[in-house]
Design an enzyme around this catalytic site. Structure first.
Site, short mmCIF file in Angstrom:
data_model
loop_
_atom_site.label_atom_id
_atom_site.label_comp_id
_atom_site.label_asym_id
_atom_site.label_seq_id
_atom_site.Cartn_x
_atom_site.Cartn_y
_atom_site.Cartn_z
N ASP A 208 -89.02 -52.11 -10.40
CA ASP A 208 -88.39 -51.43 -11.72
C ASP A 208 -88.83 -50.11 -11.40
O ASP A 208 -89.43 -49.34 -10.74
CB ASP A 208 -88.75 -51.94 -12.83
CG ASP A 208 -90.32 -52.00 -12.96
OD1 ASP A 208 -91.00 -51.03 -12.77
OD2 ASP A 208 -90.83 -52.49 -14.11
N ALA A 209 -88.36 -49.22 -12.61
CA ALA A 209 -88.44 -47.81 -12.71
C ALA A 209 -89.80 -47.25 -12.66
O ALA A 209 -90.21 -46.18 -12.15
CB ALA A 209 -87.70 -47.20 -13.87
#
Length: 132
Positions: free
Chosen positions: A16-17
């Site tokens: 994810d980010a």
């Protein structure tokens, strides 16, 4: 006997980010390890289908997420048979980073006919390769 171990690296696409592996990706990593475990026993899923009409399908998977995996981690994923019957195998898998277990999975796999998708006896000569 030492369990089979498959190694792979966490890439950006798996995270994810924040650089943490997305929970759904663990299923993919465990699946890759099971495929390579079969190959380590000279079993190719395409050959099993073509010659014996057998598919191994996941009936259930129970994953315990213990610690996160991060971008660039090297994952070591083990696979071994916990139990088996004529049509079903329960596999135990562990995912490690270095010496730390970060996830475990118990996977139930069922042998089915490739056209009828009904349970069928797992061919004994395949089972022999896996348990010996």
């Amino acid at each position: 006997m030492k369990p089979f171990c498959y190694k792979t690296r966490v890439y950006y696409e798996h995270t994810d980010a924040g650089g943490v592996v997305y929970h759904g990706r663990y299923v993919n990593f465990f699946d890759q390890a099971r495929t390579e475990w079969l190959r380590s026993h000279d079993l190719e899923q395409s050959e099993m289908r073509n010659s014996s009409h057998v598919l191994l399908v996941v009936r259930g998977i129970d994953i315990a997420y213990l610690k996160p995996a991060y971008l660039d981690d090297v994952l070591a994923i083990s696979c071994e048979i916990k139990s088996h019957s004529a049509v079903r195998m329960v596999l135990k898998q562990e995912m490690r980073v270095d010496d730390t277990v970060i996830a475990t999975a118990e996977v139930t796999v069922v042998s089915v006919h490739d056209q009828r998708f009904k349970p069928m006896r797992f061919p004994q000569h395949y089972l022999n390769k896996l348990i010996n």
